[in-house]
Design a protein around this motif. Sequence first.
Motif, PDB file in Angstrom:
ATOM      1  N   PRO A 276       0.824  -1.217   0.000  1.00 29.55           N
ATOM      2  CA  PRO A 276       0.000   0.000   0.000  1.00 29.55           C
ATOM      3  C   PRO A 276       0.854   1.262   0.000  1.00 29.55           C
ATOM      4  O   PRO A 276       0.379   2.336  -0.378  1.00 29.55           O
ATOM      5  N   ASP A 277       2.097   1.154   0.425  1.00 27.71           N
ATOM      6  CA  ASP A 277       3.016   2.297   0.492  1.00 27.71           C
ATOM      7  C   ASP A 277       4.355   1.920  -0.147  1.00 27.71           C
ATOM      8  O   ASP A 277       5.377   1.854   0.546  1.00 27.71           O
ATOM      9  N   PRO A 278       4.385   1.677  -1.458  1.00 25.93           N
ATOM     10  CA  PRO A 278       5.631   1.231  -2.102  1.00 25.93           C
ATOM     11  C   PRO A 278       6.709   2.296  -2.053  1.00 25.93           C
ATOM     12  O   PRO A 278       6.430   3.498  -2.066  1.00 25.93           O
ATOM     13  N   VAL A 279       7.967   1.842  -2.004  1.00 30.49           N
ATOM     14  CA  VAL A 279       9.102   2.767  -2.024  1.00 30.49           C
ATOM     15  C   VAL A 279       9.800   2.759  -3.383  1.00 30.49           C
ATOM     16  O   VAL A 279      10.683   3.574  -3.632  1.00 30.49           O
ATOM     17  N   ASP A 280       9.419   1.838  -4.252  1.00 33.26           N
ATOM     18  CA  ASP A 280       9.980   1.762  -5.602  1.00 33.26           C
ATOM     19  C   ASP A 280       9.000   0.982  -6.467  1.00 33.26           C
ATOM     20  O   ASP A 280       8.033   0.405  -5.966  1.00 33.26           O
ATOM     21  N   SER A 281       9.242   0.981  -7.759  1.00 34.80           N
ATOM     22  CA  SER A 281       8.363   0.257  -8.671  1.00 34.80           C
ATOM     23  C   SER A 281       9.205  -0.488  -9.694  1.00 34.80           C
ATOM     24  O   SER A 281      10.372  -0.151  -9.932  1.00 34.80           O
ATOM     25  N   ALA A 282       8.616  -1.510 -10.296  1.00 35.10           N
ATOM     26  CA  ALA A 282       9.296  -2.297 -11.321  1.00 35.10           C
ATOM     27  C   ALA A 282       8.251  -2.885 -12.250  1.00 35.10           C
ATOM     28  O   ALA A 282       7.076  -3.019 -11.891  1.00 35.10           O
ATOM     29  N   HIS A 283       8.686  -3.214 -13.465  1.00 31.15           N
ATOM     30  CA  HIS A 283       7.771  -3.726 -14.469  1.00 31.15           C
ATOM     31  C   HIS A 283       8.062  -5.199 -14.760  1.00 31.15           C
ATOM     32  O   HIS A 283       9.049  -5.751 -14.284  1.00 31.15           O
ATOM     33  N   TYR A 284       7.190  -5.794 -15.540  1.00 28.42           N
ATOM     34  CA  TYR A 284       7.300  -7.195 -15.953  1.00 28.42           C
ATOM     35  C   TYR A 284       7.093  -8.121 -14.755  1.00 28.42           C
ATOM     36  O   TYR A 284       6.914  -7.676 -13.623  1.00 28.42           O
ATOM     37  N   ALA A 285       7.113  -9.415 -15.031  1.00 27.71           N
ATOM     38  CA  ALA A 285       6.900 -10.405 -13.983  1.00 27.71           C
ATOM     39  C   ALA A 285       8.139 -10.492 -13.092  1.00 27.71           C
ATOM     40  O   ALA A 285       9.177  -9.869 -13.354  1.00 27.71           O
ATOM     41  N   SER A 286       8.040 -11.307 -12.046  1.00 31.31           N
ATOM     42  CA  SER A 286       9.012 -11.242 -10.958  1.00 31.31           C
ATOM     43  C   SER A 286      10.138 -12.267 -11.046  1.00 31.31           C
ATOM     44  O   SER A 286      11.275 -11.954 -10.695  1.00 31.31           O
ATOM     45  N   PHE A 287       9.848 -13.480 -11.484  1.00 24.89           N
ATOM     46  CA  PHE A 287      10.842 -14.562 -11.427  1.00 24.89           C
ATOM     47  C   PHE A 287      11.403 -14.883 -12.795  1.00 24.89           C
ATOM     48  O   PHE A 287      10.639 -15.114 -13.728  1.00 24.89           O
ATOM     49  N   PRO A 288      12.742 -14.944 -12.924  1.00 25.35           N
ATOM     50  CA  PRO A 288      13.786 -14.613 -11.945  1.00 25.35           C
ATOM     51  C   PRO A 288      14.123 -13.123 -11.988  1.00 25.35           C
ATOM     52  O   PRO A 288      13.680 -12.418 -12.896  1.00 25.35           O
ATOM     53  N   SER A 289      14.900 -12.679 -11.037  1.00 27.92           N
ATOM     54  CA  SER A 289      15.300 -11.268 -10.995  1.00 27.92           C
ATOM     55  C   SER A 289      16.245 -10.947 -12.142  1.00 27.92           C
ATOM     56  O   SER A 289      17.331 -11.528 -12.249  1.00 27.92           O
ATOM     57  N   GLY A 290      15.853 -10.000 -12.993  1.00 23.37           N
ATOM     58  CA  GLY A 290      16.711  -9.592 -14.095  1.00 23.37           C
ATOM     59  C   GLY A 290      17.951  -8.864 -13.616  1.00 23.37           C
ATOM     60  O   GLY A 290      19.031  -9.013 -14.198  1.00 23.37           O
ATOM     61  N   HIS A 291      17.814  -8.072 -12.549  1.00 22.61           N
ATOM     62  CA  HIS A 291      18.975  -7.375 -11.999  1.00 22.61           C
ATOM     63  C   HIS A 291      20.023  -8.378 -11.501  1.00 22.61           C
ATOM     64  O   HIS A 291      21.213  -8.240 -11.791  1.00 22.61           O
ATOM     65  N   ALA A 292      19.576  -9.386 -10.744  1.00 21.57           N
ATOM     66  CA  ALA A 292      20.508 -10.370 -10.200  1.00 21.57           C
ATOM     67  C   ALA A 292      21.162 -11.187 -11.304  1.00 21.57           C
ATOM     68  O   ALA A 292      22.370 -11.444 -11.277  1.00 21.57           O
ATOM     69  N   LEU A 293      20.375 -11.600 -12.291  1.00 24.22           N
ATOM     70  CA  LEU A 293      20.926 -12.403 -13.385  1.00 24.22           C
ATOM     71  C   LEU A 293      21.911 -11.596 -14.218  1.00 24.22           C
ATOM     72  O   LEU A 293      23.008 -12.073 -14.543  1.00 24.22           O
ATOM     73  N   THR A 294      21.537 -10.372 -14.567  1.00 27.97           N
ATOM     74  CA  THR A 294      22.410  -9.540 -15.404  1.00 27.97           C
ATOM     75  C   THR A 294      23.723  -9.226 -14.695  1.00 27.97           C
ATOM     76  O   THR A 294      24.790  -9.237 -15.313  1.00 27.97           O
ATOM     77  N   ALA A 295      23.653  -8.951 -13.396  1.00 32.70           N
ATOM     78  CA  ALA A 295      24.878  -8.675 -12.645  1.00 32.70           C
ATOM     79  C   ALA A 295      25.782  -9.899 -12.605  1.00 32.70           C
ATOM     80  O   ALA A 295      27.004  -9.798 -12.776  1.00 32.70           O
ATOM     81  N   THR A 296      25.194 -11.075 -12.393  1.00 32.82           N
ATOM     82  CA  THR A 296      25.989 -12.305 -12.325  1.00 32.82           C
ATOM     83  C   THR A 296      26.642 -12.599 -13.667  1.00 32.82           C
ATOM     84  O   THR A 296      27.842 -12.921 -13.736  1.00 32.82           O
ATOM     85  N   VAL A 297      25.878 -12.482 -14.746  1.00 35.05           N
ATOM     86  CA  VAL A 297      26.426 -12.759 -16.078  1.00 35.05           C
ATOM     87  C   VAL A 297      27.453 -11.707 -16.472  1.00 35.05           C
ATOM     88  O   VAL A 297      28.570 -12.027 -16.895  1.00 35.05           O
ATOM     89  N   GLY A 298      27.083 -10.444 -16.338  1.00 38.33           N
ATOM     90  CA  GLY A 298      27.967  -9.371 -16.782  1.00 38.33           C
ATOM     91  C   GLY A 298      29.281  -9.341 -16.027  1.00 38.33           C
ATOM     92  O   GLY A 298      30.358  -9.307 -16.621  1.00 38.33           O
ATOM     93  N   LEU A 299      29.208  -9.386 -14.701  1.00 36.13           N
ATOM     94  CA  LEU A 299      30.433  -9.316 -13.906  1.00 36.13           C
ATOM     95  C   LEU A 299      31.219 -10.619 -13.973  1.00 36.13           C
ATOM     96  O   LEU A 299      32.452 -10.611 -13.910  1.00 36.13           O
ATOM     97  N   GLY A 300      30.523 -11.737 -14.121  1.00 41.98           N
ATOM     98  CA  GLY A 300      31.231 -12.998 -14.304  1.00 41.98           C
ATOM     99  C   GLY A 300      32.041 -13.014 -15.586  1.00 41.98           C
ATOM    100  O   GLY A 300      33.204 -13.448 -15.600  1.00 41.98           O
TER     101      GLY A 300
END
Length: 221
Positions: A129-153
């Motif tokens: 009811p009181d969000p502090v941020d927003s995001a689009h698309y579905a939830s699983f898996p996290s695109g941020h987590a996957l992209t960071a793992t692939v990119g930095l790896g």
Amino acid sequence: MQSALLPPTDRSPRADLRRTGVACAALFALLLVLVAARWSPLMRYDRWVATGLHRRAVANPGFTHVNRVLSDWVWDPTTLRALLSLAVLWLLLRREWRLALWVGVTSAVGTLLQQGLKAAVGRPRPRWPDPVDSAHYASFPSGHALTATVGLGLLLWLLRRSGPGPAIWWPAVVLAALSVAGVGLTRLYLGVHWASDVVGGWLLGAALVAFSISAYGRLRP
């Protein structure tokens, strides 16, 4: 004579990468099944983690703003893909065509995998009811987590191939590890992902990087 009868063991780095990739892929597949089946213990745990972190985020707007900057700018997928694109450009300037193509394709496969899985699983994101941020698309898996793992790896792999000294290599490893962990934690803190989304992104990203590096070592002339 006895040693000659023992089965040979493959202890090469490429074999270790394959085993790592298989382990991460198997764990991701198990997590995917549990998320798709909405396994009650996992759903309760996700909700418990998300609720506790969201309360902290609402109560600490200053720290929440720091997390938004880290998530939306420093560790944003666009930022990480830009870094990887610079690495690909550097490889092209060095006329390492095969390696540049391999890195670019691996990154693209990661993006396609996470978008395809998001669409297939269709898991809703946390709602507040009181969000502090927003995001689009579905939830699983996290695109941020996957992209960071692939990119930095992949960036660590390229750095390793250049033969850095310990003074460069170990700080780079620590910075990459902190970034991969940090981007997942910021997504949880901001209430836009469930814990299993982030773990799924880490596992799938690690599997993709391990398989990619191992396959390149096999195909390289």
